[in-house]
Design an enzyme around this catalytic site. Structure first.
Site, PDB file in Angstrom:
ATOM      1  N   LYS A 117      77.249 -22.930  47.213  1.00 32.58           N
ATOM      2  CA  LYS A 117      77.414 -22.934  48.379  1.00 32.58           C
ATOM      3  C   LYS A 117      76.990 -24.014  49.587  1.00 32.58           C
ATOM      4  O   LYS A 117      77.448 -24.241  50.454  1.00 32.58           O
ATOM      5  CB  LYS A 117      76.994 -21.693  49.249  1.00 32.58           C
ATOM      6  CG  LYS A 117      77.257 -20.344  48.519  1.00 32.58           C
ATOM      7  CD  LYS A 117      79.033 -20.114  48.784  1.00 32.58           C
ATOM      8  CE  LYS A 117      79.406 -18.405  47.953  1.00 32.58           C
ATOM      9  NZ  LYS A 117      79.469 -18.536  46.680  1.00 32.58           N
TER      10      LYS A 117
HETATM   11  C1  PLP Z   1      80.448 -18.193  45.563  1.00 34.84           C
HETATM   12  C2  PLP Z   1      80.075 -18.611  44.434  1.00 34.84           C
HETATM   13  C3  PLP Z   1      81.218 -18.692  43.291  1.00 34.84           C
HETATM   14  C4  PLP Z   1      82.699 -18.070  43.573  1.00 34.84           C
HETATM   15  O1  PLP Z   1      83.146 -19.212  44.283  1.00 34.84           O
HETATM   16  P1  PLP Z   1      84.533 -19.001  45.491  1.00 34.84           P
HETATM   17  O2  PLP Z   1      84.659 -20.174  46.109  1.00 34.84           O
HETATM   18  O3  PLP Z   1      84.253 -17.629  46.138  1.00 34.84           O
HETATM   19  O4  PLP Z   1      85.523 -18.693  44.461  1.00 34.84           O
HETATM   20  C5  PLP Z   1      80.924 -18.767  42.198  1.00 34.84           C
HETATM   21  N1  PLP Z   1      79.594 -18.966  41.627  1.00 34.84           N
HETATM   22  C6  PLP Z   1      78.502 -18.962  42.832  1.00 34.84           C
HETATM   23  C7  PLP Z   1      77.146 -19.177  42.067  1.00 34.84           C
HETATM   24  C8  PLP Z   1      78.849 -18.709  44.121  1.00 34.84           C
HETATM   25  O5  PLP Z   1      77.657 -18.726  44.677  1.00 34.84           O
END
Ligand code: PLP
Length: 514
Positions: A117
Site C-alpha cells: 500500500k
Molecule cells: C492490499 C493488498 C493486496 C491486494 O491488493 P489489491 O490491489 O486490493 O488487489 C495484496 N497483498 C497485500 C499485502 C495487500 O496489502
C-alpha cells in the site's frame, strides 16, 4: 495546461470530464462510477529501457507526466522525489529479485509500513494536498478535507503514514478490535502527526466498514462538518485514481530492470502474477500492458475468497451464495472487488458496466457476454490457493531457494507454479513476511492455518514471534525491518474503542475534532 488528460466515468453518468487533480479530490464519480483516463499514453521499448538508468522517483515522474497530470513538471518532480525518497529501505524502491531462473519477484514492501500500500500511499497524499491548492487557486474550493478510513490492517497504517502532517488534510482511521494483528494494531496506535486520529471499533472488519460507509452516506453529518469545521469528507481507498496511477509505474520499472539484468531481451514477453483482492494492483499491470510493456499474460491469484479467479475462468461473478472466509492473507479477503469495474469499462463500455453493477447490487451476481469474456481471456488467467497450500508454499520456497515470503506473496507464487508457461514470470510480492509473522512461523513449523502454535511459543507476543522466525531463517532472509522491530517498545498514542454503527463513529469524529 499542456496535454492535460481528462477523466471519464465508468458508468457514463458524470460528463464533467475532470482533470487529474479534480478526479483525485472527488475520489468517486457522482452515481458511484470510477474515474478512468480518456486517453492512454504509450511507451516505446527504447523509452521503457531508459527507465533502468533513472532513480525510481524519476520513473514515477515520467509516467505521471505521460498521463497528463495537470501540474507543472517541476512540481511533479518535487512530489515524486518526496514520495520515493529515503523513507524507503532500499534505494531501488521496488527491486526485482531473481529467486529462481524462471521466477522473479517484484518486492513492493520496502516502504515505511512494510506493505505494498505504501507504493501508492506515500505518493497519493502529496498529490492530494497539491490538488487542493490547485482547486483553491482556481477558486473551486476553500475547504480542507477529512479522510475517513475503515481498515482491515494494511491500508489504515499506510494511509496514516501518507497523510500525517499533509497540508489541508486530516485523517481518522477505524480498525476492528477483533480483526487486526498485534503488529498491525501497534503500527496504527503509535502513529505520529498532528492531524491524525485512530479508533478501535468493537466488532469485525465488516462492522467497521459498514459503520464508516454509513457516515459517508449521511448528508447531515457532512453539512455539520462543513459548517463547523470547514471540512469535506473524502476517502483514501483504492478506487481513487490517485492510488492506481502510482501502481502502473512499478510494472514499467520492473520490465526495464529485467532488460538491464538480462532476464528478458528487449521486447521479449513476461507474465505477471499478482495476489489480488480489490483488483487495484493487477489493474496497474493491465494499464502498463496497454501502454506497451511486453506483458503477455496477467495471472490473477486469489485465496479462498476466490470470486475473482472464478470470474476470470467462467465470466460469472457470483457472491450470492458465497461466505466470506478468513485466510492467512487477510488483505485479499474481499468479496466485492471494486476495481474490476475499471477493467469492465475498458472491455465493454459504460452501458454494460451500469447493467452489470446494477445486477451485482440487486442479485449479487452478473455474467459478462461472450465477446467480453473472450477479450478478457486473451490477457487474464487465474487460479486460487487454499489456506494450507499457501502456508506450504511459504515453507517449500524457503527450503528450495532460501527466500522467505509472506502469505500473500505465497498465494501468487503457488498460482504461478501451476500456470507457468514459456515466459519468465514476475511474481508481485505485496508484504514483508514480518507483517504476518505468526502465520509464517506456522508455515515453517508445518502447523496448519488456524491451529495453535507449539507450546514453546505460548504467551509470546507477535513481536516475540518475529524474533523466533528470524532465528529459524537466519540473516539471509530480509530481516525484520527496524520500523517494525522498534514498535514493541513504542508508546501508544491512541487507545479509544468505540461502538460499531454510524453513531459511534460520528461521535468519535466529533469529539476528536473538539
Ligand atoms: C492490499 C493488498 C493486496 C491486494 O491488493 P489489491 O490491489 O486490493 O488487489 C495484496 N497483498 C497485500 C499485502 C495487500 O496489502
Amino acid at each position: 495546461m499542456r496535454n492535460e488528460t481528462h477523466y471519464l466515468d465508468t458508468r457514463g453518468l458524470d460528463s464533467s470530464r475532470p482533470t487529474f487533480s479534480s478526479a483525485l479530490v472527488k475520489g468517486i464519480a457522482p452515481g458511484g462510477g470510477l474515474f478512468v483516463p480518456e486517453h492512454l499514453p504509450s511507451l516505446s521499448l527504447e523509452e521503457i529501457s531508459a527507465f533502468a538508468e533513472w532513480p525510481y522517483w524519476r520513473r514515477a515522474a515520467a509516467v505521471f507526466s505521460l498521463f497528463g497530470v495537470d501540474m507543472s513538471a517541476e512540481r511533479i518532480d518535487a512530489l515524486t522525489q518526496a514520495a520515493y525518497g529515503d523513507q524507503w529501505d532500499d534505494d531501488r524502491v521496488a527491486p526485482v529479485v531473481e529467486v529462481r531462473a524462471d521466477m522473479h519477484v517484484l518486492e513492493l514492501w520496502h516502504g515505511p509500513t512494510s506493505a505494498f500500500k505504501d507504493m501508492a500511499l506515500q505518493c497519493m497524499p502529496l498529490f492530494f494536498s497539491e490538488s487542493i491548492e490547485i482547486l483553491r487557486a482556481r477558486g473551486k474550493a476553500d475547504d480542507d478535507y477529512l479522510i475517513l478510513v475503515a481498515t482491515s490492517g494494511d491500508t489504515g497504517k499506510a494511509a496514516l503514514e501518507g497523510f500525517s502532517d499533509r497540508d489541508h488534510t486530516r485523517i481518522v482511521v477505524f480498525y476492528p478490535v477483533d480483526g487486526v494483528s498485534d503488529v498491525q494494531r501497534k503500527q496504527m496506535v503509535t502513529q505520529a502527526g498532528d492531524n491524525v486520529g485512530v479508533f478501535g471499533v468493537r466488532g469485525n472488519f465488516d462492522d467497521c466498514q459498514y459503520a464508516v460507509k454509513a457516515v459517508f452516506a449521511n448528508d447531515e453529518f457532512e453539512d455539520w462538518l462543513r459548517e463547523n469545521h470547514g471540512l469535506r469528507l473524502s476517502s483514501a481507498n483504492s478506487i481513487n485514481w490517485g492510488r492506481l496511477l502510482p501502481q502502473i509505474v512499478y510494472y514499467v520499472s520492473a520490465y526495464a530492470d529485467m532488460i538491464a539484468s538480462g532476464a528478458v531481451k528487449p521486447g521479449e514477453p513476461m507474465d505477471v502474477c499478482v495476489p489480488t483482492g480489490n483488483f487495484g494492483n493487477i489493474l496497474g499491470a493491465y494499464y502498463a500492458r496497454l501502454m506497451g510493456v511486453p506483458i503477455e499474460r496477467l495471472i490473477c491469484a486469489s485465496n479462498e475468497n476466490s470470486v475473482l479467479a472464478e470470474f476470470i475462468n467462467t465470466g460469472l461473478y457470483d457472491i450470492s451464495e458465497r461466505e466470506f472466509v478468513t485466510t492467512p492473507s487477510p488483505s485479499m479477503d474481499i468479496l466485492i472487488s471494486s476495481n474490476l469495474e475499471r477493467l469492465l469499462f475498458h472491455l465493454a463500455g459504460p452501458p454494460q458496466v451500469r447493467e452489470w453493477m446494477g445486477e451485482l447490487a440487486t442479485r449479487r451476481s452478473f455474467r459478462v457476454d461472450r465477446d467480453t469474456f473472450e477479450t478478457m481471456r486473451e490477457v487474464f488467467v487465474g487460479d486460487w490457493v487454499d489456506n494450507q497450500d499457501a502456508l506450504a508454499a511459504v515453507r517449500d520456497v524457503f527450503e528450495e531457494t532460501g527466500y522467505l515470503m509472506d502469505p500473500h506473496t505465497a498465494v501468487a507464487w503457488e498460482v504461478a507454479e501451476r500456470m507457468r508457461g514459456a515466459n519468465p514470470v514476475l511474481i508481485v510480492s505485496t508484504a514483508h513476511w514480518a507483517k504476518f509473522g505468526a502465520d509464517v512461523l506456522r508455515a515453517l513449523k508445518g502447523v496448519a492455518y488456524g491451529d495453535p502454535l507449539p507450546p514453546e511459543y505460548d504467551g509470546m507476543s507477535g513481536f516475540d514471534l518475529l524474533a523466533q522466525v528470524q532465528e529459524i531463517v537466519g540473516d539471509g532472509c530480509a530481516c525484520v525491518p527496524e520500523s517494525l522491530a522498534s514498535l514493541a517498545m513504542a508508546t501508544d498514542r491512541f487507545g479509544d474503542v468505540v461502538d460499531a454503527g454510524r453513531e459511534g463513529v460520528e461521535r468519535a469524529v466529533r469529539e476528536w475534532l473538539g
